[in-house]
Design a protein around this motif. Structure first.
Motif, PDB file in Angstrom:
ATOM      1  N   LYS A 110       0.819  -1.211   0.000  1.00 29.10           N
ATOM      2  CA  LYS A 110       0.000   0.000   0.000  1.00 29.10           C
ATOM      3  C   LYS A 110       0.854   1.264   0.000  1.00 29.10           C
ATOM      4  N   GLU A 111       2.062   1.157   0.563  1.00 32.95           N
ATOM      5  CA  GLU A 111       2.929   2.332   0.621  1.00 32.95           C
ATOM      6  C   GLU A 111       3.432   2.724  -0.775  1.00 32.95           C
ATOM      7  N   VAL A 112       3.509   1.749  -1.665  1.00 26.96           N
ATOM      8  CA  VAL A 112       4.016   2.015  -3.014  1.00 26.96           C
ATOM      9  C   VAL A 112       3.086   2.956  -3.757  1.00 26.96           C
ATOM     10  N   GLU A 113       1.768   2.864  -3.443  1.00 30.13           N
ATOM     11  CA  GLU A 113       0.803   3.685  -4.161  1.00 30.13           C
ATOM     12  C   GLU A 113       1.063   5.176  -3.950  1.00 30.13           C
ATOM     13  N   GLY A 114       1.635   5.548  -2.816  1.00 30.98           N
ATOM     14  CA  GLY A 114       1.923   6.949  -2.550  1.00 30.98           C
ATOM     15  C   GLY A 114       3.289   7.382  -3.028  1.00 30.98           C
ATOM     16  N   GLY A 115       3.969   6.532  -3.780  1.00 24.99           N
ATOM     17  CA  GLY A 115       5.285   6.879  -4.293  1.00 24.99           C
ATOM     18  C   GLY A 115       6.394   6.766  -3.259  1.00 24.99           C
ATOM     19  N   LYS A 116       6.121   6.101  -2.144  1.00 24.10           N
ATOM     20  CA  LYS A 116       7.140   5.980  -1.101  1.00 24.10           C
ATOM     21  C   LYS A 116       8.092   4.838  -1.429  1.00 24.10           C
ATOM     22  N   LYS A 117       9.293   4.926  -0.918  1.00 24.37           N
ATOM     23  CA  LYS A 117      10.318   3.897  -1.096  1.00 24.37           C
ATOM     24  C   LYS A 117      10.684   3.360   0.280  1.00 24.37           C
ATOM     25  N   ILE A 118      10.713   2.029   0.381  1.00 20.82           N
ATOM     26  CA  ILE A 118      10.988   1.394   1.669  1.00 20.82           C
ATOM     27  C   ILE A 118      12.066   0.331   1.460  1.00 20.82           C
ATOM     28  N   PHE A 119      13.064   0.342   2.360  1.00 24.93           N
ATOM     29  CA  PHE A 119      14.132  -0.657   2.342  1.00 24.93           C
ATOM     30  C   PHE A 119      14.278  -1.198   3.756  1.00 24.93           C
ATOM     31  N   ILE A 120      14.151  -2.542   3.898  1.00 26.03           N
ATOM     32  CA  ILE A 120      14.319  -3.193   5.194  1.00 26.03           C
ATOM     33  C   ILE A 120      15.525  -4.113   5.080  1.00 26.03           C
ATOM     34  N   SER A 121      16.503  -3.920   5.967  1.00 32.36           N
ATOM     35  CA  SER A 121      17.745  -4.693   5.887  1.00 32.36           C
ATOM     36  C   SER A 121      18.091  -5.288   7.231  1.00 32.36           C
ATOM     37  N   ASP A 122      18.940  -6.355   7.198  1.00 33.65           N
ATOM     38  CA  ASP A 122      19.385  -6.984   8.444  1.00 33.65           C
ATOM     39  C   ASP A 122      20.611  -6.247   8.976  1.00 33.65           C
ATOM     40  N   ALA A 123      21.246  -6.834  10.001  1.00 34.46           N
ATOM     41  CA  ALA A 123      22.368  -6.166  10.663  1.00 34.46           C
ATOM     42  C   ALA A 123      23.542  -5.952   9.714  1.00 34.46           C
ATOM     43  N   ALA A 124      23.705  -6.831   8.719  1.00 34.53           N
ATOM     44  CA  ALA A 124      24.814  -6.698   7.771  1.00 34.53           C
ATOM     45  C   ALA A 124      24.463  -5.795   6.591  1.00 34.53           C
ATOM     46  N   GLY A 125      23.263  -5.244   6.588  1.00 33.88           N
ATOM     47  CA  GLY A 125      22.849  -4.377   5.493  1.00 33.88           C
ATOM     48  C   GLY A 125      22.205  -5.119   4.345  1.00 33.88           C
ATOM     49  N   ASN A 126      22.104  -6.459   4.437  1.00 33.25           N
ATOM     50  CA  ASN A 126      21.467  -7.234   3.375  1.00 33.25           C
ATOM     51  C   ASN A 126      19.969  -6.943   3.360  1.00 33.25           C
ATOM     52  N   LEU A 127      19.433  -6.716   2.169  1.00 29.59           N
ATOM     53  CA  LEU A 127      18.041  -6.321   2.061  1.00 29.59           C
ATOM     54  C   LEU A 127      17.118  -7.517   2.273  1.00 29.59           C
ATOM     55  N   VAL A 128      16.262  -7.396   3.289  1.00 33.10           N
ATOM     56  CA  VAL A 128      15.233  -8.404   3.553  1.00 33.10           C
ATOM     57  C   VAL A 128      14.018  -8.129   2.672  1.00 33.10           C
ATOM     58  N   LEU A 129      13.683  -6.874   2.501  1.00 31.53           N
ATOM     59  CA  LEU A 129      12.478  -6.501   1.773  1.00 31.53           C
ATOM     60  C   LEU A 129      12.679  -5.097   1.222  1.00 31.53           C
ATOM     61  N   SER A 130      12.128  -4.851   0.023  1.00 31.98           N
ATOM     62  CA  SER A 130      12.288  -3.536  -0.592  1.00 31.98           C
ATOM     63  C   SER A 130      11.166  -3.305  -1.593  1.00 31.98           C
ATOM     64  N   THR A 131      10.734  -2.042  -1.676  1.00 30.41           N
ATOM     65  CA  THR A 131       9.770  -1.690  -2.722  1.00 30.41           C
ATOM     66  C   THR A 131      10.428  -1.663  -4.096  1.00 30.41           C
ATOM     67  N   GLU A 132      11.787  -1.713  -4.133  1.00 31.26           N
ATOM     68  CA  GLU A 132      12.538  -1.666  -5.380  1.00 31.26           C
ATOM     69  C   GLU A 132      13.103  -3.052  -5.725  1.00 31.26           C
ATOM     70  N   HIS A 133      12.325  -4.109  -5.446  1.00 33.00           N
ATOM     71  CA  HIS A 133      12.839  -5.467  -5.622  1.00 33.00           C
ATOM     72  C   HIS A 133      13.151  -5.784  -7.097  1.00 33.00           C
ATOM     73  N   GLU A 134      12.494  -5.054  -8.012  1.00 33.58           N
ATOM     74  CA  GLU A 134      12.769  -5.351  -9.425  1.00 33.58           C
ATOM     75  C   GLU A 134      14.167  -4.882  -9.834  1.00 33.58           C
ATOM     76  N   LYS A 135      14.803  -4.004  -9.019  1.00 24.79           N
ATOM     77  CA  LYS A 135      16.148  -3.521  -9.346  1.00 24.79           C
ATOM     78  C   LYS A 135      17.244  -4.411  -8.774  1.00 24.79           C
ATOM     79  N   LYS A 136      16.849  -5.457  -8.074  1.00 22.61           N
ATOM     80  CA  LYS A 136      17.772  -6.521  -7.638  1.00 22.61           C
ATOM     81  C   LYS A 136      18.898  -5.994  -6.729  1.00 22.61           C
ATOM     82  N   TYR A 137      18.585  -5.025  -5.877  1.00 26.05           N
ATOM     83  CA  TYR A 137      19.590  -4.612  -4.906  1.00 26.05           C
ATOM     84  C   TYR A 137      19.775  -5.732  -3.880  1.00 26.05           C
ATOM     85  N   VAL A 138      21.019  -6.023  -3.521  1.00 30.22           N
ATOM     86  CA  VAL A 138      21.310  -7.069  -2.538  1.00 30.22           C
ATOM     87  C   VAL A 138      21.576  -6.446  -1.177  1.00 30.22           C
TER      88      VAL A 138
END
Length: 613
Positions: free
Chosen positions: A210-238
């Motif tokens: 739902k947050e994507v609809e408002g143009g927001k960007k969200i990145f959730i990462s673990d302690a090492a900075g590895n991305l657990v979840l992202s609204t930009e998953h199609e860009k394949k950020y690790v």
């Protein structure tokens, strides 16, 4: 002629109102709008920021609750003694392994609602004797080949999370998961098995979709900075460090920062996630709000304030014009009245409403004119009073004629009736029928009381004696089913009342109240003097009336003539009594009735306190 000292004295009144309105209303609103603009921007920005903080906290809570479900699933399985015993048992035959699987593992899966869950459970084990089910048919070598688990650090049986950065690919689908090393011998800390609980990554996307609809960007990462979840998953950020945040800087605040990403400006919030109970430590949420959306919201608020200011100006202008028209209009009316008086017209067309100075002036002028027209009004009012008096006398005369006709119809030679009743009583006494003789005697006595006194009023004591005689006659008919109680102080007995107003009420209480109740009941007569009135209450605990019956009876006693009485309804006696009292003493006296179904009825008679005169 003395010249005017003030220029304002030569300005029309409505123009003065407009000038005052401009000075008092429009100029202050414009000044306030100009100086409060920055404050409005600041308040709007802080409001948007606070809402975003709430969203981040809610995102943290939703994510934690989702992950906790799968953490509890892994924790519950790995701590189940039967399950671990099953994993560590070296079976001699497949039949024994299958039997224990059905006894211990299947019920546990049902309890965890495994089939209805999106979770995928696997056990990687060195025990080859149990490798026949879809859960336990994976070896430790398979785990090493898949490469998503850190086999170098068993971690003492701690549940760890996997799939951040590079998702776990199972059956061509992306998964996240958690896993725990299981030990057959805890003294050596050599894992015998690994329990893994996988869940589709798509499940977590629903949290931020739902947050994507408002143009927001969200990145959730673990302690090492590895991305657990992202609204930009199609860009394949690790890793979070791979995300190209440009020109990140802070501006007088540690709560947020400004950044440029993908060619657009954002307001960035960061929050650290720490939930040791499910082994989540030093994870982070990067929450980015489009700066354009915030500025658009601020602009919208400012436009709203401008629109409200314009509406206030328009409304206040209309209100000022309305007030101006009200004042000037009334002054114009007063001037027209003065002109009419000058022409000899002393008729007042209308009266001023209100208590302000103009109304006082108008009313004073009206009073002056009314002095000339007083005689006409007095004659007119006198005619109205005479007409009303004639109407009232006509009603009284009509009631008197009805009572006279009723009396003529009911009086059938009283002396002849008295002598006949006495002869019947003596005949019955001669025959030894004393009970019947007493009844005839009491009936003759009540009849004598009713007709012997030709006056319309007598003492309350006489009326009560008549009621008691009537009740004794009814006692012969009903026996112990009816009882009579009296609560009348001695100082009330000598008050004069109209004749025969209580006996019909007692009769109604017996016939329409007590008689309809199988167990019988009691009729009580109470009398008191209160607030200068004689108040008599006739109460019974009989059948009573419901709300509809009571309303119909109340309507009946206020009818103006007998033709208006509902057919078949017993309320004529009550109506006659109420009408007599109202005509004799005024509308403030008469009957008031209260009743409840199954409770009983109370009739309240109110009379003035009168003496023999």
């Amino acid at each position: 002629m003395v010249p005017n000292r003030l220029i304002s004295n030569n300005i029309r009144l409505w123009k003065k109102f407009i000038l005052i309105y401009v000075i008092v209303t429009i100029i202050p609103i414009i000044v306030l709008e100009y100086f409060l603009s920055d404050s409005i921007k600041s308040i709007a920005f802080k409001s948007s920021l606070e809402l975003s903080k709430v969203s981040v906290e809610q995102l943290d809570e939703n994510l934690t609750n989702k992950l906790k479900v799968y953490y509890d699933m892994a924790d519950g399985l790995s701590n189940d003694l039967q399950f671990t015993k099953y994993l560590n048992t070296e079976y001699t035959s497949p039949y024994e392994a299958l039997n224990d699987f059905n006894l211990f593992v299947k019920p546990l899966m049902s309890m965890l609602n495994y089939k209805n869950s999106e979770a995928l459970i696997r056990v990687y084990t060195k025990n080859s004797t149990i490798g026949f089910s879809g859960i336990t048919n994976h070896s430790m070598d398979d785990l090493a080949k898949e490469g998503w688990a850190d086999l170098s650090n068993p971690g003492g049986g701690t549940i760890k999370w996997a799939g951040a950065g590079n998702s776990i690919n199972l059956s061509n689908k992306e998964y996240l998961g958690n896993y725990r090393f299981l030990f057959s011998d805890t003294s050596e800390y050599k894992p015998n098995s690994v329990l893994a609980v996988f869940f589709r990554k798509d499940e977590l996307y629903s949290i931020i979709s739902k947050e994507v609809e408002g143009g927001k960007k969200i990145f959730i990462s673990d302690a090492a900075g590895n991305l657990v979840l992202s609204t930009e998953h199609e860009k394949k950020y690790v890793n979070l460090n791979e995300v190209p945040f440009e020109e990140e800087y802070r501006k007088d605040s540690k709560e947020y920062s400004f950044a440029r990403y993908d060619g657009s400006d954002y307001i960035m919030l960061r929050k650290q996630i720490d939930h040791p109970s499910i082994n989540i430590n030093h994870w982070s949420i990067v929450y980015m709000i489009p700066a354009g959306a915030v500025h658009s919201s601020i602009q919208q608020i400012r436009m709203t304030s401008v629109v409200l200011s314009v509406l206030c100006i328009v409304f206040s202008f209309l209100l000022t014009m309305l007030l101006s028209r009200n004042i000037t209009g009334r002054i114009s009316k007063l001037l027209r009245k003065i002109s009419n008086v000058k022409r000899g017209n002393f008729t007042i067309s209308d009266e001023a409403e209100g208590t302000d100075e103009i109304s006082i002036l108008d009313n004073s002028f009206n009073e002056m004119i009314e002095r000339i027209d007083t005689l006409i009004h007095e004659v007119y009012e006198a005619e109205i009073r005479v007409t009303k008096e004639k109407l009232k006398n006509s009603i009284i005369e009509t009631r008197a004629r009805e009572a006279e006709i009723h009396t003529l119809q009911s009086q059938i030679n009283p002396h002849y009736l008295f002598n006949t009743l006495e002869s019947i009583r003596m005949k019955l006494l001669t025959k030894g029928d004393r009970e019947s003789s007493d009844i005839i005697g009491m009936f003759g006595e009540t009849f004598r009381l009713a007709l012997s006194n030709h006056n319309d009023i007598y003492k309350l004591s006489d009326e009560l004696r008549f009621v008691e005689s009537f009740f004794l006659i009814q006692k012969y008919r009903y026996g112990d089913r009816i009882n009579y109680e009296k609560d009348v102080p001695s100082d009330v007995l000598n008050v004069y009342i109209p004749k025969l107003i209580l006996q019909p009420l007692v009769e109604n209480a017996i016939y329409h109240g007590i008689e309809r109740k199988a167990a019988g009941g009691t009729v009580t007569v109470r009398a008191r003097i209160a607030d200068g009135k004689l108040v008599i209450k006739i109460t019974d605990n009989g059948a009573g009336m419901d709300e509809d019956e009571l309303n119909l009876l109340r309507e009946t006693i206020h009818k103006s003539n007998q033709a208006d009485t509902p057919r078949g309804y017993s309320g004529i006696a009550l109506r006659n009594i109420h009408t007599r009292l109202s005509l004799l003493f005024g509308d403030q006296y008469g009957l008031v009735i209260h009743s409840g179904k199954g409770i009983g009825t109370e009739v309240v008679v109110s009379l003035p306190v009168t003496d023999a005169s």
